[in-house]
Motif scaffolding. Structure first.
Motif, PDB file in Angstrom:
ATOM      1  N   ASP A  21      15.723  34.065 -46.889  1.00  0.00           N
ATOM      2  CA  ASP A  21      15.436  33.166 -45.785  1.00  0.00           C
ATOM      3  C   ASP A  21      15.778  31.741 -46.207  1.00  0.00           C
ATOM      4  O   ASP A  21      15.368  31.274 -47.253  1.00  0.00           O
ATOM      5  CB  ASP A  21      13.950  33.280 -45.414  1.00  0.00           C
ATOM      6  N   GLY A  22      16.540  31.062 -45.416  1.00  0.00           N
ATOM      7  CA  GLY A  22      16.872  29.666 -45.708  1.00  0.00           C
ATOM      8  C   GLY A  22      18.214  29.527 -46.415  1.00  0.00           C
ATOM      9  O   GLY A  22      18.828  30.485 -46.851  1.00  0.00           O
ATOM     10  N   LYS A  23      18.623  28.297 -46.543  1.00  0.00           N
ATOM     11  CA  LYS A  23      19.939  27.951 -47.074  1.00  0.00           C
ATOM     12  C   LYS A  23      20.081  28.181 -48.579  1.00  0.00           C
ATOM     13  O   LYS A  23      21.153  28.543 -49.050  1.00  0.00           O
ATOM     14  CB  LYS A  23      20.211  26.474 -46.750  1.00  0.00           C
ATOM     15  N   TRP A  24      19.013  27.974 -49.339  1.00  0.00           N
ATOM     16  CA  TRP A  24      19.143  27.916 -50.786  1.00  0.00           C
ATOM     17  C   TRP A  24      18.669  29.146 -51.549  1.00  0.00           C
ATOM     18  O   TRP A  24      18.934  29.263 -52.747  1.00  0.00           O
ATOM     19  CB  TRP A  24      18.409  26.677 -51.309  1.00  0.00           C
ATOM     20  N   ALA A  25      17.990  30.062 -50.930  1.00  0.00           N
ATOM     21  CA  ALA A  25      17.448  31.215 -51.664  1.00  0.00           C
ATOM     22  C   ALA A  25      18.553  32.035 -52.316  1.00  0.00           C
ATOM     23  O   ALA A  25      18.455  32.407 -53.489  1.00  0.00           O
ATOM     24  CB  ALA A  25      16.589  32.088 -50.759  1.00  0.00           C
ATOM     25  N   PHE A  26      19.599  32.333 -51.569  1.00  0.00           N
ATOM     26  CA  PHE A  26      20.703  33.124 -52.111  1.00  0.00           C
ATOM     27  C   PHE A  26      21.344  32.446 -53.325  1.00  0.00           C
ATOM     28  O   PHE A  26      21.512  33.068 -54.376  1.00  0.00           O
ATOM     29  CB  PHE A  26      21.728  33.407 -51.007  1.00  0.00           C
ATOM     30  N   PRO A  27      21.708  31.144 -53.250  1.00  0.00           N
ATOM     31  CA  PRO A  27      22.278  30.490 -54.433  1.00  0.00           C
ATOM     32  C   PRO A  27      21.317  30.436 -55.627  1.00  0.00           C
ATOM     33  O   PRO A  27      21.750  30.572 -56.782  1.00  0.00           O
ATOM     34  CB  PRO A  27      22.616  29.075 -53.947  1.00  0.00           C
ATOM     35  N   VAL A  28      20.036  30.247 -55.376  1.00  0.00           N
ATOM     36  CA  VAL A  28      19.060  30.226 -56.477  1.00  0.00           C
ATOM     37  C   VAL A  28      19.031  31.586 -57.174  1.00  0.00           C
ATOM     38  O   VAL A  28      19.098  31.669 -58.399  1.00  0.00           O
ATOM     39  CB  VAL A  28      17.649  29.833 -55.979  1.00  0.00           C
ATOM     40  N   ILE A  29      18.952  32.662 -56.398  1.00  0.00           N
ATOM     41  CA  ILE A  29      18.957  34.003 -56.980  1.00  0.00           C
ATOM     42  C   ILE A  29      20.246  34.223 -57.760  1.00  0.00           C
ATOM     43  O   ILE A  29      20.229  34.734 -58.886  1.00  0.00           O
ATOM     44  CB  ILE A  29      18.782  35.081 -55.885  1.00  0.00           C
ATOM     45  N   GLY A  30      21.359  33.809 -57.192  1.00  0.00           N
ATOM     46  CA  GLY A  30      22.644  33.954 -57.867  1.00  0.00           C
ATOM     47  C   GLY A  30      22.690  33.243 -59.208  1.00  0.00           C
ATOM     48  O   GLY A  30      23.179  33.796 -60.194  1.00  0.00           O
TER      49      GLY A  30
END
Length: 110
Positions: A21-30
């Motif tokens: 959810d949200g703009k940054w969760a995916f990049p943080v996980i990555g």
């Protein structure tokens, strides 16, 4: 599927989508797939994320038990973030999304 199975399936998908959810969760996980990182290191590697946004995303992911926050008793205190087992397993979800996206992305040049 019957109505109850459909409902259970939708709930499971909703749970999976809560993580990104949200703009940054995916990049943080990555970024955390590469290993544990301190807050400022993570912020630098993401580029463009504010301190407030990163704090919110990390708290969200920690609440969902995707990210682990570990505090070391140093002076000053050191805090590192890493993926939990649940977070590492989320990679399979992201890879399936990637495959779907690659298959169905429309090439604007055609």
């Amino acid at each position: 599927m019957n109505g109850n199975e459909d409902f259970m399936c939708l709930n499971a998908v909703r749970e999976a989508l809560k993580v990104i959810d949200g703009k940054w969760a995916f990049p943080v996980i990555g970024q955390l797939y590469y290993g544990s990182q301190r807050f400022n290191g993570l912020r630098r590697s993401l580029g463009g994320i504010s301190i407030k946004s990163l704090t919110i995303v990390l708290r969200h992911l920690e609440e969902l038990q995707v990210v682990r926050r570990q505090i070391f008793p140093t002076v000053p205190v050191t805090v590192e973030y890493s993926l939990t087992e649940k977070g590492r397993e989320y990679r399979a979800v992201l890879m399936q999304m990637r495959r779907w996206g690659e298959k169905w992305t429309i090439d604007s040049g055609k």
